[in-house]
Design a protein around this motif. Structure first.
Motif, PDB file in Angstrom:
ATOM      1  N   GLY A 198     116.287 -22.773 -36.654  1.00 41.42           N
ATOM      2  CA  GLY A 198     115.554 -24.223 -36.210  1.00 41.42           C
ATOM      3  C   GLY A 198     116.529 -25.402 -36.142  1.00 41.42           C
ATOM      4  N   LEU A 199     117.592 -25.038 -35.492  1.00 35.38           N
ATOM      5  CA  LEU A 199     118.838 -26.063 -35.370  1.00 35.38           C
ATOM      6  C   LEU A 199     117.999 -27.465 -34.469  1.00 35.38           C
ATOM      7  CD1 LEU A 199     121.746 -24.065 -35.023  1.00 35.38           C
ATOM      8  CD2 LEU A 199     121.139 -25.121 -36.939  1.00 35.38           C
ATOM      9  N   PHE A 222     123.243 -24.528 -24.882  1.00 37.93           N
ATOM     10  CA  PHE A 222     122.651 -25.101 -25.961  1.00 37.93           C
ATOM     11  C   PHE A 222     124.132 -25.614 -26.850  1.00 37.93           C
ATOM     12  CE2 PHE A 222     119.666 -22.223 -24.553  1.00 37.93           C
ATOM     13  CZ  PHE A 222     118.349 -23.173 -24.801  1.00 37.93           C
ATOM     14  N   PHE A 223     124.084 -26.870 -27.166  1.00 40.88           N
ATOM     15  CA  PHE A 223     125.276 -27.108 -28.049  1.00 40.88           C
ATOM     16  C   PHE A 223     124.948 -27.736 -29.564  1.00 40.88           C
ATOM     17  CE2 PHE A 223     126.525 -28.156 -23.609  1.00 40.88           C
ATOM     18  CZ  PHE A 223     127.961 -27.812 -23.610  1.00 40.88           C
ATOM     19  N   LYS A 224     125.719 -27.174 -30.341  1.00 37.16           N
ATOM     20  CA  LYS A 224     125.145 -27.974 -31.852  1.00 37.16           C
ATOM     21  C   LYS A 224     126.514 -27.871 -32.630  1.00 37.16           C
ATOM     22  CE  LYS A 224     123.199 -29.022 -35.340  1.00 37.16           C
ATOM     23  NZ  LYS A 224     122.626 -30.503 -35.472  1.00 37.16           N
ATOM     24  N   THR A 281     117.060 -35.571 -29.498  1.00 37.34           N
ATOM     25  CA  THR A 281     118.311 -35.206 -29.770  1.00 37.34           C
ATOM     26  C   THR A 281     118.927 -34.464 -28.376  1.00 37.34           C
ATOM     27  OG1 THR A 281     117.785 -33.253 -30.739  1.00 37.34           O
ATOM     28  CG2 THR A 281     118.014 -35.100 -32.091  1.00 37.34           C
ATOM     29  N   SER A 282     118.131 -33.932 -27.745  1.00 36.11           N
ATOM     30  CA  SER A 282     118.646 -33.167 -26.189  1.00 36.11           C
ATOM     31  C   SER A 282     117.381 -33.536 -25.275  1.00 36.11           C
ATOM     32  CB  SER A 282     119.268 -32.144 -26.572  1.00 36.11           C
ATOM     33  OG  SER A 282     118.236 -31.110 -27.119  1.00 36.11           O
ATOM     34  N   HIS A 307     113.451 -28.367 -34.291  1.00 31.84           N
ATOM     35  CA  HIS A 307     113.350 -27.147 -33.487  1.00 31.84           C
ATOM     36  C   HIS A 307     112.090 -27.156 -32.387  1.00 31.84           C
ATOM     37  CE1 HIS A 307     110.822 -26.879 -37.387  1.00 31.84           C
ATOM     38  NE2 HIS A 307     109.955 -26.372 -36.695  1.00 31.84           N
ATOM     39  N   ASN A 308     111.556 -28.455 -32.437  1.00 25.95           N
ATOM     40  CA  ASN A 308     110.386 -28.552 -31.528  1.00 25.95           C
ATOM     41  C   ASN A 308     111.019 -29.293 -30.127  1.00 25.95           C
ATOM     42  OD1 ASN A 308     108.433 -27.572 -33.307  1.00 25.95           O
ATOM     43  ND2 ASN A 308     108.802 -29.714 -34.146  1.00 25.95           N
ATOM     44  N   PHE A 309     109.931 -29.009 -29.280  1.00 24.66           N
ATOM     45  CA  PHE A 309     110.188 -29.886 -27.896  1.00 24.66           C
ATOM     46  C   PHE A 309     108.830 -30.353 -27.543  1.00 24.66           C
ATOM     47  CE2 PHE A 309     108.701 -25.666 -26.509  1.00 24.66           C
ATOM     48  CZ  PHE A 309     107.731 -25.854 -25.526  1.00 24.66           C
TER      49      PHE A 309
END
Length: 430
Positions: A42-43, A58-60, A186-187, A201-203
């Protein structure tokens, strides 16, 4: 048919850069065991963008993931200058923009922007954000491109807090809007004409012009945008074999987009850079609640046939049902009875309609439209057909047959050698 419809929905969650979902044996490596961040925990992603080949990145922190499954890797394995030049290793925002016949990826770090083409940093980069995008602030939260037709002009949406800075690419001007009803992103990510704000971790899907949110959101990204055990379509889900594929209809529009229909779902292929994507038919053609029997494209319109009704949709950024439709098959095309398939060749005005083991022609420029007597076909049980620059393809179950022209199809007495539907065509498992 039900099995393939489910497979189309899986493509939405598992599509990769070549348009084919990963095979079951390609299940994700356990990132935790490798000491790497695990997106299934859930990042909150720092940035998301497709690359120039269509793979979603996907970047983290100092890591990234390529595609919707697989392990994390250090960001500087793909974009080595992130550490060598700026020595940060994280990405604040990212988006992809088309330039001529290729795509560039823009990565934002603090007050700098990096421009990559084919994973190679362009000369003169990194640059200050203000030099490349005047009026856009530093330390961004997210960014996403918005091409003309979906926005008023070719634009980029830059997010910082609840403010959205809309950068007009042709004029290099910025308008700032406040969208307090939208979560702080955040993205952000554009997938075909759909726009997604990721938070935790949602959209949440939003309108790129108004920021309006329609439908039930937020949703958990692990059910849609990645393959995770015990979530959505991950875990023990299987991808259908190509030998089990059965289509209801197939067509290509004037812009080169191809559409595959099966049950309540359709799958769309724009270019190899965007891959295959599956959606419920009603998302694009909301009146088609019971699927389709046949579909063909003519000028900028999509003709959809179901039972004895014809629905005609005007194309554009979104398909719109033309006023006065649906009409009966008899009224619109001069045809009666069930239609198995319909197709129209490029730059022609005659639609070829398959009914059982007969093919009939209708001149779309005639008034009224009348179907001819037709000719017998060498092949019974055709499910779908389409015509392109290389000729005609008719589909029967998981195989298809190629003909040079409609005349060749009508005149043939023996069917040619069948060809198998492949993973590259349909996103199925060989």
């Amino acid at each position: 048919m039900e099995m393939f419809a489910k497979a189309l929905f899986l493509c939405l969650a598992l599509a990769l850069s070549n348009g084919a979902p990963a095979h079951p044996q390609e299940a994700a490596v356990d990132d935790a065991d490798a000491g790497l961040p695990d997106r299934c925990e859930g990042l909150e992603f720092d940035a998301i963008t497709p690359d120039d080949n269509g793979t979603t990145i996907f970047f983290k922190g100092g890591h990234l993931w390529e595609g919707f499954l697989g392990p994390a890797k250090p960001s500087n394995e793909l974009f080595k200058e992130l550490d060598e030049i700026h020595n940060i290793g994280h990405v604040d925002a990212a988006f992809r923009m088309q330039k001529g016949d290729h795509h560039d990826i823009y990565l934002f770090l603090d007050d700098k922007v990096f421009n990559y083409c084919n994973h190679t940093l362009d000369h003169g980069y990194p640059k200050p954000i203000q030099e490349e995008f005047p009026g856009v602030p530093a330390h961004l939260d997210a960014a996403v491109e918005c091409p003309k037709g979906e926005c008023g002009a070719d634009s980029v949406l830059f997010f910082k807090g609840h403010d959205v800075h809309v950068y007009d690419v042709p004029t290099k001007t910025v308008k700032t809007k406040a969208w307090p009803h939208l979560p702080v992103c955040t993205s952000a990510f554009r997938w075909l004409e759909h726009y997604y704000c990721f938070h935790g971790h949602n959209f949440t899907r939003f309108n790129p012009v108004s920021g309006e949110v329609s439908g039930s959101y937020p949703k958990d990204a692990r059910n849609y945008f990645m393959r995770c055990p015990n979530f959505g379509h991950g875990g023990d889900s299987k991808i259908i074999k190509c030998s089990d594929v059965v289509l209801d209809a197939i067509t290509s529009d004037d812009t080169g987009k191809s559409y595959f229909f099966a049950g309540p779902m359709y799958m769309r292929l724009d270019t190899i850079r965007d891959g295959l994507h599956a959606f419920p038919i009603t998302r694009t053609w909301r009146e088609m609640t019971s699927g389709v029997d046949a579909v063909f494209s003519y000028t900028d319109k999509m003709y959809m046939i179901k039972d004895d009704q014809v629905y005609i949709y005007k194309g554009g950024a979104h398909y719109t049902l033309i006023e006065g439709y649906p009409k009966t098959l008899k009224e619109e095309l001069g045809v009666e009875g069930h239609v198995d398939a319909a197709f129209l060749c490029p730059n022609e005005h005659t639609v070829h309609i398959v009914q059982g083991q007969m093919i009939r022609d209708v001149d779309l420029t005639a008034t009224p439209r009348v179907a001819n007597e037709g000719w017998p076909l060498p092949l019974p049980g055709i499910d779908a057909g389409r015509c392109g620059p290389e000729g005609i393809e008719v589909f029967k179950g998981s195989q298809y047959y190629k003909y040079k022209s409609a005349m060749t199809l009508a005149a043939s007495r023996i069917a040619p050698q069948p060809l198998d539907i492949t993973s590259g065509m349909m996103g199925c498992q060989d």
